[in-house]
Design a protein around this motif. Sequence first.
Motif, PDB file in Angstrom:
ATOM      1  N   GLN A 396      -0.301  -5.503  -2.987  1.00 48.35           N
ATOM      2  CA  GLN A 396      -0.171  -4.400  -2.031  1.00 48.35           C
ATOM      3  C   GLN A 396      -0.585  -3.073  -2.662  1.00 48.35           C
ATOM      4  N   VAL A 397      -0.139  -2.852  -3.897  1.00 48.49           N
ATOM      5  CA  VAL A 397      -0.495  -1.603  -4.580  1.00 48.49           C
ATOM      6  C   VAL A 397      -2.006  -1.530  -4.775  1.00 48.49           C
ATOM      7  N   ASP A 400      -3.680  -0.442  -1.677  1.00 49.18           N
ATOM      8  CA  ASP A 400      -3.460   1.001  -1.476  1.00 49.18           C
ATOM      9  C   ASP A 400      -4.318   1.845  -2.413  1.00 49.18           C
ATOM     10  N   ALA A 403      -7.667   2.018  -0.971  1.00 44.45           N
ATOM     11  CA  ALA A 403      -7.688   2.810   0.260  1.00 44.45           C
ATOM     12  C   ALA A 403      -7.477   4.297   0.012  1.00 44.45           C
ATOM     13  N   THR A 404      -6.595   4.646  -0.939  1.00 45.81           N
ATOM     14  CA  THR A 404      -6.197   6.053  -1.085  1.00 45.81           C
ATOM     15  C   THR A 404      -6.711   6.714  -2.354  1.00 45.81           C
ATOM     16  N   LYS A 406      -5.110   6.746  -5.029  1.00 44.76           N
ATOM     17  CA  LYS A 406      -3.962   7.166  -5.842  1.00 44.76           C
ATOM     18  C   LYS A 406      -3.715   6.182  -6.985  1.00 44.76           C
ATOM     19  N   ILE A 411       1.906   5.013  -6.136  1.00 41.73           N
ATOM     20  CA  ILE A 411       2.008   4.124  -4.971  1.00 41.73           C
ATOM     21  C   ILE A 411       3.270   3.273  -5.049  1.00 41.73           C
ATOM     22  N   GLU A 414       6.183   5.402  -4.087  1.00 43.43           N
ATOM     23  CA  GLU A 414       6.171   5.669  -2.644  1.00 43.43           C
ATOM     24  C   GLU A 414       6.658   4.470  -1.841  1.00 43.43           C
ATOM     25  N   ARG A 415       6.229   3.310  -2.272  1.00 38.10           N
ATOM     26  CA  ARG A 415       6.584   2.101  -1.540  1.00 38.10           C
ATOM     27  C   ARG A 415       7.974   1.597  -1.900  1.00 38.10           C
TER      28      ARG A 415
END
Length: 487
Positions: A396-397, A400, A403-404, A406, A411, A414-415
């Motif tokens: 998942q990270v 992300d 996508a971002t 970061k 991440i 944040e999650r």
Amino acid sequence: MSDSGTNDAAVPAGWEVVIGLEVHAELATATKMFCGAPNQFGGEPNTNVDPVSLGLPGTLPVLNRKAVELAIRTGLALHCSVQRSIFARKNYFYPDMPKDYQISQYDQPINVDGWLELPDGTRIGIERAHLEEDTGKSTHMGGASGRIQDAGYSLVDYNRAGVPLLEIVGRPDLRSAEHARQYVSELRAILVAIGASDGKMEEGSMRVDANVSVRREGASEYGLRCEIKNVNSLRSLGRAIEYEARRQVDLIESGERVHQETRHWDEAAGVTRPGRSKEDAEDYRYFPEPDLVPVDPDPAWIDEIRAALPALPADRRHRLAEAASVEPGDVAIAVERELDDLALAAIVAGADATRVLTHVEHNLAVEGAEKLDPAAFAELVTMETGGELSATQTKQVLADMVATGKGPREIAAERGFEAMDTSELAATLDGIIAANADVWAELVAGDDKARKKKTGFFVGQVMQATKGQADGKVVNKLLAERIAAAG
Ligand code: ADP
Ligand code: MG
């Protein structure tokens, strides 16, 4: 891929299939081989033409320097010797070849004696890779089959006539349909990597003829071969070879003989059918092309072309495999996906090679992956192997990050991905064991196989209960402790 070098199931034990491929690749030049008409796929019929590509009387060919350069580039990438070459006229009649001869190369081709390496390290010899011009295209109209036999009339499109081709003739070194497929995909990857061709089989930029013969295992002579035409995809190539090998074995085993001939692959029926009987070279009445001078490339030019070659797929596999301490075949997918530079950088930065390879093979979309910072990717993998993130969380990270842009720590925070502490995990596991006492009893009493299966059940339950946040390795360790205590 481990057994890819062995015989296909298609030939029975005691038989060996022998395959040599001839690949025609359209070279990615702006203009045609011997004139200034555009080299472009598609387009309205007969728009990319000029007097030379139409073979009008009085026209003369002018050699395209870029085509020669791309031919040399390919030859070097295939470890060939590049030599002084001459063009030859190959005489035969085709309505889509208006001169009634094809300008090709015969006894002095531009590239000779090379090889190509498959992902598992097998080397397949290249006999020659010579320049020639493509023909136009006929479309047979008015019949149901689209074949000339039942057509009312035919249309001819000369857009393709005179497009530069490189015919790459492989030695009969292939021994399985799977290796034949790998050969074509490796060749395609090389052509694309060096910008020699777009390699699109579906647009006919790469066309494969397969020569297939069979022999009894241990025989020193090759059997008589058939040449299969009309193979338009890697899948068809494998099917056609397997069908043809089986057909030949059946013929020989029933006391008949294989006739050397050209056969056509019928994709819908899944069979090869006889075509014309194969011409011998003398039928073509080859003679030196009088309108073109020999091509004798300056060694300095060849060196320049060699120096500008990019890293080839096989080199890239070796480089990454060495860094990861695995075999080149194990990193083939990473290279195919062109994520090998990223993987290499992450491994060099200290990330665990196995996890890096798993992510680049399975968890990373190719689009956007170029945005990934190798150092950040390495940091993520280190968080995973250090137990800070579970495998699911890592995926998942990673998504992300792409996508971002970061970093992994930001991440994860944040999650709310924080490593579950072991006591919390142990309590969850004990609860699940208590709730599934019957399964647990079977596990403890079971043999190795039953234990393995039931252990999987408990790991799955813990993952579900923790929404994938638990570290699988820790769960397995906790389970092992409990099994040891119970047994
Ligand atoms: P031709 O002159 O008819 O084109 P070549 O000897 O140049 O024949 O071979 C053409 C192709 O056939 C090459 O790709 C070669 O590897 C393959 N080939 C030759 N002999 C055999 C064989 N016995 N079985 C399978 N492939 C073969
Ligand atoms: Mg040939």
